[in-house]
Design an enzyme around this catalytic site. Sequence first.
Site, PDB file in Angstrom:
ATOM      1  N   GLN A  82      44.667  23.028  45.810  1.00  0.00           N
ATOM      2  CA  GLN A  82      45.109  24.001  44.804  1.00  0.00           C
ATOM      3  C   GLN A  82      45.616  25.250  45.526  1.00  0.00           C
ATOM      4  O   GLN A  82      44.844  25.899  46.249  1.00  0.00           O
ATOM      5  CB  GLN A  82      43.918  24.359  43.913  1.00  0.00           C
ATOM      6  CG  GLN A  82      44.236  25.328  42.795  1.00  0.00           C
ATOM      7  CD  GLN A  82      42.977  25.982  42.239  1.00  0.00           C
ATOM      8  OE1 GLN A  82      42.049  26.288  42.988  1.00  0.00           O
ATOM      9  NE2 GLN A  82      42.930  26.188  40.952  1.00  0.00           N
ATOM     10  N   GLU A  88      39.079  23.123  35.787  1.00  0.00           N
ATOM     11  CA  GLU A  88      38.312  23.536  36.966  1.00  0.00           C
ATOM     12  C   GLU A  88      36.949  24.101  36.530  1.00  0.00           C
ATOM     13  O   GLU A  88      35.911  23.744  37.079  1.00  0.00           O
ATOM     14  CB  GLU A  88      39.093  24.584  37.765  1.00  0.00           C
ATOM     15  CG  GLU A  88      38.389  24.981  39.053  1.00  0.00           C
ATOM     16  CD  GLU A  88      39.201  25.964  39.886  1.00  0.00           C
ATOM     17  OE1 GLU A  88      40.130  26.609  39.347  1.00  0.00           O
ATOM     18  OE2 GLU A  88      38.891  26.090  41.089  1.00  0.00           O
ATOM     19  N   GLU A 134      33.053  37.887  36.067  1.00  0.00           N
ATOM     20  CA  GLU A 134      33.563  39.038  35.304  1.00  0.00           C
ATOM     21  C   GLU A 134      34.846  38.642  34.562  1.00  0.00           C
ATOM     22  O   GLU A 134      35.037  38.963  33.396  1.00  0.00           O
ATOM     23  CB  GLU A 134      33.869  40.221  36.240  1.00  0.00           C
ATOM     24  CG  GLU A 134      32.649  40.879  36.875  1.00  0.00           C
ATOM     25  CD  GLU A 134      32.129  40.115  38.085  1.00  0.00           C
ATOM     26  OE1 GLU A 134      32.785  39.141  38.508  1.00  0.00           O
ATOM     27  OE2 GLU A 134      31.049  40.475  38.593  1.00  0.00           O
TER      28      GLU A 134
HETATM   29  C1  LIG Z   1      34.184  28.398  46.808  1.00  0.00           C
HETATM   30  C2  LIG Z   1      35.565  28.898  46.472  1.00  0.00           C
HETATM   31  C3  LIG Z   1      36.616  27.984  46.413  1.00  0.00           C
HETATM   32  C4  LIG Z   1      37.922  28.456  46.123  1.00  0.00           C
HETATM   33  N1  LIG Z   1      38.945  27.545  46.142  1.00  0.00           N
HETATM   34  C5  LIG Z   1      40.205  27.961  45.887  1.00  0.00           C
HETATM   35  C6  LIG Z   1      41.296  27.026  45.936  1.00  0.00           C
HETATM   36  O1  LIG Z   1      41.124  25.846  46.253  1.00  0.00           O
HETATM   37  N2  LIG Z   1      42.537  27.478  45.645  1.00  0.00           N
HETATM   38  C7  LIG Z   1      42.788  28.766  45.319  1.00  0.00           C
HETATM   39  O2  LIG Z   1      43.933  29.096  45.042  1.00  0.00           O
HETATM   40  N3  LIG Z   1      41.780  29.701  45.294  1.00  0.00           N
HETATM   41  C8  LIG Z   1      40.500  29.315  45.568  1.00  0.00           C
HETATM   42  N4  LIG Z   1      39.458  30.237  45.557  1.00  0.00           N
HETATM   43  C9  LIG Z   1      39.758  31.641  45.329  1.00  0.00           C
HETATM   44  C10 LIG Z   1      39.229  32.156  43.996  1.00  0.00           C
HETATM   45  O3  LIG Z   1      39.970  31.637  42.922  1.00  0.00           O
HETATM   46  C11 LIG Z   1      39.288  33.688  44.044  1.00  0.00           C
HETATM   47  O4  LIG Z   1      38.403  34.103  45.079  1.00  0.00           O
HETATM   48  C12 LIG Z   1      38.869  34.324  42.744  1.00  0.00           C
HETATM   49  O5  LIG Z   1      39.808  34.063  41.725  1.00  0.00           O
HETATM   50  C13 LIG Z   1      38.690  35.863  42.879  1.00  0.00           C
HETATM   51  O6  LIG Z   1      39.806  36.441  43.463  1.00  0.00           O
HETATM   52  P1  LIG Z   1      39.628  37.447  44.721  1.00  0.00           P
HETATM   53  O7  LIG Z   1      38.773  36.741  45.734  1.00  0.00           O
HETATM   54  O8  LIG Z   1      40.989  37.867  45.134  1.00  0.00           O
HETATM   55  O9  LIG Z   1      38.784  38.658  44.177  1.00  0.00           O
HETATM   56  P2  LIG Z   1      39.360  39.961  43.423  1.00  0.00           P
HETATM   57  O10 LIG Z   1      40.324  39.538  42.385  1.00  0.00           O
HETATM   58  O11 LIG Z   1      39.823  40.923  44.463  1.00  0.00           O
HETATM   59  O12 LIG Z   1      38.066  40.519  42.722  1.00  0.00           O
HETATM   60  C14 LIG Z   1      37.124  41.360  43.398  1.00  0.00           C
HETATM   61  C15 LIG Z   1      36.042  41.746  42.392  1.00  0.00           C
HETATM   62  O13 LIG Z   1      36.626  42.539  41.326  1.00  0.00           O
HETATM   63  C16 LIG Z   1      36.260  42.000  40.073  1.00  0.00           C
HETATM   64  N5  LIG Z   1      37.337  42.157  39.102  1.00  0.00           N
HETATM   65  C17 LIG Z   1      38.662  41.972  39.317  1.00  0.00           C
HETATM   66  N6  LIG Z   1      39.377  42.182  38.189  1.00  0.00           N
HETATM   67  C18 LIG Z   1      38.478  42.517  37.216  1.00  0.00           C
HETATM   68  C19 LIG Z   1      38.594  42.843  35.841  1.00  0.00           C
HETATM   69  N7  LIG Z   1      39.774  42.862  35.224  1.00  0.00           N
HETATM   70  N8  LIG Z   1      37.457  43.110  35.145  1.00  0.00           N
HETATM   71  C20 LIG Z   1      36.233  43.090  35.776  1.00  0.00           C
HETATM   72  N9  LIG Z   1      36.070  42.794  37.092  1.00  0.00           N
HETATM   73  C21 LIG Z   1      37.167  42.495  37.796  1.00  0.00           C
HETATM   74  C22 LIG Z   1      36.035  40.516  40.341  1.00  0.00           C
HETATM   75  O14 LIG Z   1      35.222  39.921  39.371  1.00  0.00           O
HETATM   76  C23 LIG Z   1      35.371  40.533  41.718  1.00  0.00           C
HETATM   77  O15 LIG Z   1      34.009  40.772  41.595  1.00  0.00           O
HETATM   78  C24 LIG Z   1      38.154  29.818  45.870  1.00  0.00           C
HETATM   79  C25 LIG Z   1      37.089  30.733  45.939  1.00  0.00           C
HETATM   80  C26 LIG Z   1      35.801  30.279  46.255  1.00  0.00           C
HETATM   81  C27 LIG Z   1      34.680  31.278  46.348  1.00  0.00           C
END
Ligand SMILES: Cc1cc2nc3c(=O)[nH]c(=O)nc-3n(C[C@H](O)[C@H](O)[C@H](O)COP(=O)(O)OP(=O)(O)OC[C@H]3O[C@@H](n4cnc5c(N)ncnc54)[C@H](O)[C@@H]3O)c2cc1C
Length: 401
Positions: free
Chosen positions: A132, A250, A370
Amino acid sequence: MPDQDPTAFRDSVRRFLARHGRRKEEAGPWALGFVTDHEEAGRRFEEERAWQATRFRAGMAGFTYPTRYGGQGGLAWQDEIFQEEARPYGPSSTFIAGTIAMLGPTLMALGTEEQKAGLIARLLSAEDVWCQLFSEPGAGSDLASLACRAVRDGDDFVVSGQKVWNSAAQWADHGFILVRTDPEAPKHRGITMLLIDMRWPGVTVRPLIQASGAADFAEVFLDEVRVPATNVVGEVDAGWSAARIVLANEAAMIGGGGRQTYPPLLRLADLHGRRSDVHLRARLSDLYVRDRLLDLMSGRIMEAVRRREAPPVDPAILELYYAENRRRAGDLAASIAGAAAMLSDDEPSRWVESEIMRRYTVSIGGGTTEVLRNNLAERALGLPREPGDERTRPWSQLRRN
Ligand SMILES: Cc1cc2nc3c(=O)[nH]c(=O)nc-3n(C[C@H](O)[C@H](O)[C@H](O)COP(=O)(O)OP(=O)(O)OC[C@H]3O[C@@H](n4cnc5c(N)ncnc54)[C@H](O)[C@@H]3O)c2cc1C
């Protein structure tokens, strides 16, 4: 077509598992769910692929997919029985089953006949393994703000940008990727989903190590990768619909597996001589109740998901609930083992450390808790969206991180 009688079907699943599966307890009660060595992680991934292929050859995969696409043309309860019986067995096909659960329903809903006929059997048999490619360094929670660009050039799209946190991308053959095709449209309306080959010129995959030490993530760089327009899933600029199907499936896949968090904690309580501790007993009972509730909710929601129908409630509930169970289980593991677990290097202590570290993977992967709560507030409760004109302004004019 698999057996229509549930008892006969269960028997055939048991025979298959006894012959081809490996019971998880052989790996010991404190086996970690991940490895820190890249080569070993790669070997495990290939074991997953072989397991999925064995299932497919034996008619034990793709139960609810039509036979013309390599499925069994069967019913949702067959998949449920298989999952129940397979739980104590390994190797579990975590990554591969995950991408099958995400991409399969999306292709069935939006794919062209050519895509369905050409890709689904290979997906179900793990002949093609997918990853993905959604998240970007500047677009995780706010996925719709993604910046990976695709420009139309004749019969192709030319894709450039970066993706990150892509599970198992270093071993996958193909990827389903979200790209920005119209920067002048509002952010949700200029996205397209494409299917790419990970070995095409311009695709570079770099493995990443997680905080826990797990070696199964990667980041992916795309430099003018040419993708035929026939590889669009659904409509150009309407990729957000495809993304929502992927994300709902998912969430169901992450939360809906009937996973139990309390059994290893009972073992840990025994090991530390804390079976009679009244406070601990209360917390273990609480976890048991939550595991059971999740199992019951999962039964109802997954029945619809397995039939690729709209579930009675948003599957995000399952992911949210499971994430909370994992958090509580990690906290409880820390309480039972105490500070000594951080300093010891024996197997149970290493297991406790990994539980503490990895209790948040579920509350981040597949959308953070969140964000899932925000989505439920808007979609299930009809509460107002977050303020602002983000949904109507052109993507090119938005402020992005
Ligand atoms: C085990 C694992 C597997 C994964 N596998 C994949 C994969 O195969 N393919 C892929 O594309 N991605 C993958 N991911 C990525 C995952 O989808 C993202 O880590 C996730 O969507 C969060 O994005 P970020 O890490 O950029 O955090 P951010 O978006 O930077 O968020 C940081 C913090 O801010 C909070 N936050 C952000 N916006 C808001 C809001 N509007 N209201 C309240 N709180 C908010 C979040 O909840 C979080 O606590 C994986 C992640 C993990 C941990």
